[in-house]
Design a protein around this motif. Sequence first.
Motif, short mmCIF file in Angstrom:
data_model
loop_
_atom_site.label_atom_id
_atom_site.label_comp_id
_atom_site.label_asym_id
_atom_site.label_seq_id
_atom_site.Cartn_x
_atom_site.Cartn_y
_atom_site.Cartn_z
N UNK A 45 15.07 75.99 45.34
CA UNK A 45 14.05 75.44 44.47
C UNK A 45 13.65 76.48 43.44
N UNK A 46 13.07 76.07 42.34
CA UNK A 46 12.60 77.06 41.37
C UNK A 46 11.51 77.95 41.97
N UNK A 47 11.41 79.18 41.54
CA UNK A 47 10.47 80.13 42.14
C UNK A 47 9.03 79.65 42.12
N UNK A 48 8.67 78.91 41.06
CA UNK A 48 7.28 78.47 40.98
C UNK A 48 6.94 77.40 42.02
N UNK A 49 7.95 76.84 42.64
CA UNK A 49 7.68 75.84 43.67
C UNK A 49 6.96 76.45 44.86
N UNK A 50 7.09 77.78 44.98
CA UNK A 50 6.44 78.43 46.11
C UNK A 50 4.95 78.18 46.17
N UNK A 51 4.29 78.28 45.02
CA UNK A 51 2.84 78.07 44.99
C UNK A 51 2.49 76.63 45.36
N UNK A 52 3.34 75.69 44.89
CA UNK A 52 3.08 74.29 45.23
C UNK A 52 3.24 74.06 46.73
N UNK A 53 4.24 74.74 47.31
CA UNK A 53 4.45 74.58 48.75
C UNK A 53 3.23 75.07 49.51
N UNK A 54 2.72 76.22 49.09
CA UNK A 54 1.55 76.76 49.78
C UNK A 54 0.37 75.81 49.66
N UNK A 55 0.11 75.33 48.45
CA UNK A 55 -1.06 74.47 48.25
C UNK A 55 -0.93 73.19 49.05
N UNK A 56 0.26 72.60 49.00
CA UNK A 56 0.47 71.34 49.72
C UNK A 56 0.33 71.54 51.24
N UNK A 57 0.92 72.65 51.73
CA UNK A 57 0.85 72.90 53.17
C UNK A 57 -0.59 73.15 53.61
N UNK A 58 -1.34 73.90 52.80
CA UNK A 58 -2.74 74.17 53.16
C UNK A 58 -3.54 72.87 53.21
N UNK A 59 -3.25 72.00 52.25
CA UNK A 59 -3.99 70.74 52.22
C UNK A 59 -3.69 69.92 53.48
#
Lengths: 343, 201
Positions: free
Chosen positions: B34-48
């Motif tokens: 995945x693109x590197x910026x997807x990492x932040x989305x993964x974190x946010x989604x998982x935290x939610x």
Amino acid sequence: MDRSLHPLPQTGDLDLDQVFREAHAVVDAVATRPGDVDSVIRSVFGSADPGGHALADAGGARGRARSTPQGELIDGQTSQDLATEVDGLRRRLSSTGHDARASRARGAGRIDLTRPLPMRVASLGPEAIATRGDGVIRSRLLDAAERLMVEDGWNGVQVPRVAAILGVGLQLVHHYFPTLDDLFVALLKRKVRQWVQAQADALESPRPLTALWEFNRGRAQLVAEFATLAMHRTAIHEEVTIRLRFLPEAQSRLMPGLLARRDLSPTLAAEIVALLQRALVMSESEEEDQLLAEAVSTLRQLETVPEARKPGSEPVVPHISLSATSITMGHDPVEHGRTSRDQ
Amino acid sequence: MRRSPEEAGFEDLVRSEWEQLTRTGKRYALYRGLPPDAGADIVAEALERVWKKEWSTLCLTDSSRQLATIYRYMQYVAQEYARGTKWFSPIAPDQLPQAVHHDRDPTDRLAAADLLTDVAAAMRELSERERMVLELAAIAGLTNAEIAEQTGMSRTHVSTVLSRARARLKNTLRERAQHRCDGTPLPRQDETGQADREGGA
């Protein structure tokens, strides 16, 4: 592509951990937009309440129970409030000389349950009379419970420990005291009976006020333990409060007559009784130190009068320190009970 | 605004572990292609998701378990993202910084890109379960016991799956290394990995 540049070894063993370390280093070096922890947290909290999914899934009681915020008690009193209240109570107890908790913390006088306690019927003393007709075993059980209460506090009184002290089975304890509450109530009844007797003796003594003061000092710790017990075990709350109130009433009934014989006005006597009582454990005032000093000085003043009138008698020097802070009630808690083990 | 104890605990955990979380999210993303910026989305989604689904009970446990749960959710989320996106993109060399800490050739960005591509490709060959266990162990750094707790497998099974995954990964990496070195053809592989086969539309 220049193959020599390829990072993986073509021959030999492949260290997977090393590969991952290098790959992690590569990944970590990749630049990304910086994450904003504040916005993430805001969006998370804004999304839904915790347990919202569980509420939708399970519905009903489980969801409701989960939606109760943690750390909040049923009656709306938070655990924080409770903690401060307990702190205040502890400070009040310690300021009145209730030192059991500190001695417990020091580990002093802890009971070695592995060692059987030599408990002789002969050592029971006057309370054998007080518990007349109740049987020796019952009285020994109460002795053990009282000792646990003195040394470890009311919380230390447990049926297994009582049984362990005497080296008997749990069944024996339960035969005499079906519940722990029964044990406490029986112990309290016996102590009050002893206290009434001791109080009458103190009032009959040549120096009644000092004797009374000493008597109250000796029982202060147990009174405090019973008072705390009454708060924790609601089943025997009534019993404890009624019986604890009995002693001061008897005292104030007896006092005026006794003091009248010594040419003291009953109002003054009532005042000193009130002061004594307030200075002791049951007091709820914030100015205990001051009251304590006042009580002691009034005590000396009152007692000096009749003694000084006797010709040829030596001046009375009550062996009570005037400094309120140095007075530690309950330093010798088993004074009126059975003798302690090390005697 | 007064925060509830649950919110305070969650926020404290996230704030104290934020560096670690973002780094792990980036690793999940890049190993998935995945693109590197997807990492932040993964974190946010998982935290939610953790906040919604788990936190009412999880807040009573210790922080290592809370973190392990967050890492497991991040793994799920990364997996879903990779399924949703049909493309597999090795990282472009120009996305890599100039100096990459690298034992063999610190300055070679191509080598770094190759390494990442190889590892990511080798991980795609693993089965779903092997990949999950390997990612939790190698990327999130969980112990076998924690993985067993999170996945519901027994510890011995986790150990077995993990060692099998490592052996297969090693094997694939060695094949790819030989392929790059002397042109040995890679064994016939499907175009898409198992993750795509199972979840991709």
